[in-house]
Design a protein around this motif. Sequence first.
Motif: not given
Length: 404
Positions: A146-147, A180, A190, A240, A242-243, A245-246, A324
């Motif tokens: 996430l980074t 990424t 982040n 974004n 992260r979305e 990834a999740d 989540s």
Amino acid sequence: MTTPPVTDAFDDLAAQPGTPRVPGLADRVAEVVAVTEEHLARTDREAAFPVEALDALRRTRLLGLLVPPQHGGLGGTLADLVEAAQLLGRSDMSVGMIFAMHCQQAAAVVRYAHEPLRTQLLPRIAAGEVYLASVTTESGKGGHLLTSEAPLHQDGARLAIDRFAPIVTGGAHADGFLITMRSPDADSANEVSLVYADRETLRISGSGDWQPMGMRASHSIPMKLQGTVPAHHVVGEHGNFREIADKVFGPLAHLGWSAVWLGTAAGALSRVLRLLRSPAGKKQFDLRSELLLTRISRARQRLESVHALLQRTLRMVASGEDLSVPSRQLLLNSLKITASQECFAAVDELIEAVGLRHGYLKDSQTRLELVLRDLRSAALNYSNDRLHLADGRMALLDQGVRFA
Ligand SMILES: Cc1cc2nc3c(=O)[nH]c(=O)nc-3n(C[C@H](O)[C@H](O)[C@H](O)COP(=O)(O)OP(=O)(O)OC[C@H]3O[C@@H](n4cnc5c(N)ncnc54)[C@H](O)[C@@H]3O)c2cc1C
């Protein structure tokens, strides 16, 4: 930019929990397996990418397994992915992981790519023209998903990529890359964007050197990627990632990898049992030996546990529940950690069961020596330590110990 309407196959998966739907899936996979078996001794010995197996994945349209039919794909479900990944893993873990990782990337394009990238790229993936490689690992931050440290620069309608990637499975053969990078104008590491680049738009350099213990046919090389792509090649929204990834990368990685590892260990157990029950095996081994029976039982028990966990997690992800929620995250992470440990342990147990000749030598029909080396990577491929740390934080807050 807006997110495309939810009409794609990946979202459809939620409507069909746990059921395979691609007709003839087993036949398509069998064609790839036959090619894989023909070349696997050489690809392992030479640490060479299995180009013949990739050609078969293209030809059988399995590269488009998760692409919706309206874009020419097979419109497969998560259950199809898990099934195909297991079958390929039985034959060769490298080919299984190449396939599973590509599908994970393809699912991100299906769900998050914007127009016109979406309608340009999906038919090419479906037709087997585009094999996608994944670029998330970076030198400074290791595997942390996430980074990102390398900045993505926006210059008008173009995005400039300059990214070192320490390990890219199939990087020398990929037709496109999902990368990424730190978002344009990000304030912190982040804020990560995912960007797509066609191979032909990039300047690619690197030594091509890859001499690992196992997963040798994955040909996961270090690369430097430089070039520019149109601004609409950002997948999802800037910052974004992260979305994605999740909702896609995490679940599909854990399901796909675990399915491959289970297949790899199940294939090894199957070959051991064939050996033991062959005329030669019956002469060499005492099939009534309590030690032998107990060791076979333990190996099988480990695989039963992984299989049950895989099926349970598959149903959870396919039902479209909010992943989540901590208890669901814990289940998803447990699948990856447990599969990586138990599949390796089962094969280690089988080596004890059959001994040196068929457990430790390269030329045995059991292929235990290759499989153990390959499965050793499972705990490292997104480090179990990282997942335990995240799980520990979530578990600490759940005093009632409620399961998903
Ligand atoms: C066969 C194979 C193929 C791969 N293919 C790709 C690919 O195509 N693309 C890609 O981007 N990546 C790829 N990877 C990389 C993979 O996804 C992981 O990111 C990578 O293995 C992690 O690298 P690392 O060892 O630096 O682990 P890290 O996760 O960075 O960890 C380094 C060390 O620190 C420890 N550690 C990490 N975090 C913590 C913590 N919080 N607390 C305590 N200890 C910690 C770990 O146990 C480990 O010993 C591949 C890996 C393998 C094995």
